[in-house]
Write a protein that holds these residues in place. Structure first.
Motif, PDB file in Angstrom:
ATOM      1  N   GLY A 245      46.531 -14.481  23.030  1.00  0.00           N
ATOM      2  CA  GLY A 245      47.623 -14.280  22.820  1.00  0.00           C
ATOM      3  C   GLY A 245      48.936 -14.591  22.374  1.00  0.00           C
ATOM      4  N   THR A 246      47.582 -14.721  20.613  1.00  0.00           N
ATOM      5  CA  THR A 246      48.594 -15.599  19.440  1.00  0.00           C
ATOM      6  C   THR A 246      48.408 -13.771  18.779  1.00  0.00           C
ATOM      7  OG1 THR A 246      46.603 -17.027  19.278  1.00  0.00           O
ATOM      8  CG2 THR A 246      48.193 -16.465  17.330  1.00  0.00           C
ATOM      9  N   LEU A 247      50.262 -14.407  18.203  1.00  0.00           N
ATOM     10  CA  LEU A 247      49.876 -12.585  17.253  1.00  0.00           C
ATOM     11  C   LEU A 247      49.371 -12.882  16.045  1.00  0.00           C
ATOM     12  CD1 LEU A 247      53.659 -12.719  17.691  1.00  0.00           C
ATOM     13  CD2 LEU A 247      52.809 -11.460  19.089  1.00  0.00           C
ATOM     14  N   VAL A 248      49.251 -11.522  16.117  1.00  0.00           N
ATOM     15  CA  VAL A 248      48.037 -11.281  14.891  1.00  0.00           C
ATOM     16  C   VAL A 248      48.412  -9.344  14.254  1.00  0.00           C
ATOM     17  CG1 VAL A 248      45.041 -10.430  14.224  1.00  0.00           C
ATOM     18  CG2 VAL A 248      46.248 -11.722  16.383  1.00  0.00           C
ATOM     19  N   PRO A 249      48.945  -9.315  12.905  1.00  0.00           N
ATOM     20  CA  PRO A 249      49.349  -8.936  11.986  1.00  0.00           C
ATOM     21  C   PRO A 249      48.576  -7.649  12.541  1.00  0.00           C
ATOM     22  CG  PRO A 249      48.830 -11.030  10.803  1.00  0.00           C
ATOM     23  CD  PRO A 249      48.744 -11.120  12.293  1.00  0.00           C
ATOM     24  N   GLY A 250      48.497  -6.411  12.624  1.00  0.00           N
ATOM     25  CA  GLY A 250      48.094  -4.880  12.908  1.00  0.00           C
ATOM     26  C   GLY A 250      47.090  -5.330  13.988  1.00  0.00           C
ATOM     27  N   HIS A 251      47.494  -5.653  14.420  1.00  0.00           N
ATOM     28  CA  HIS A 251      47.209  -5.618  16.320  1.00  0.00           C
ATOM     29  C   HIS A 251      47.987  -6.006  17.563  1.00  0.00           C
ATOM     30  CE1 HIS A 251      42.907  -6.727  15.671  1.00  0.00           C
ATOM     31  NE2 HIS A 251      43.314  -6.990  14.753  1.00  0.00           N
ATOM     32  N   PRO A 252      48.362  -5.345  18.702  1.00  0.00           N
ATOM     33  CA  PRO A 252      48.931  -4.574  19.121  1.00  0.00           C
ATOM     34  C   PRO A 252      49.276  -6.021  19.703  1.00  0.00           C
ATOM     35  CG  PRO A 252      46.543  -3.179  20.089  1.00  0.00           C
ATOM     36  CD  PRO A 252      46.469  -4.604  19.057  1.00  0.00           C
TER      37      PRO A 252
END
Length: 67
Positions: free
Chosen positions: A44-51
């Motif tokens: 659930g970590t926010l990942v740049p370029g991913h939803p």
């Protein structure tokens, strides 16, 4: 490197990122990157370029600052 054209730099980068490395368990850097991004997304970590993933609800019992 100033004397290299962008397409030459892109080819060098591609070759490096597609070469399996012992330090990565014989994965390519591209494969290792993709696996790490999948792990972060699964947490659930926010990942740049991913939803965008929903952020976990704060749980005071699991918080390191709660008594």
């Amino acid at each position: 490197m100033d004397d290299l054209a962008q397409d030459e730099l892109d080819e060098i980068t591609r070759r490096i990122n597609d070469t399996p490395l012992k330090v990565l368990g014989w994965l390519t850097p591209s494969e290792a990157w993709d696996e790490q991004m999948e792990r972060l997304a699964a947490k659930g970590t926010l990942v740049p370029g991913h939803p965008v993933q929903s952020t976990p609800t704060h749980n005071p019992r699991q918080c390191c600052t709660s008594n």
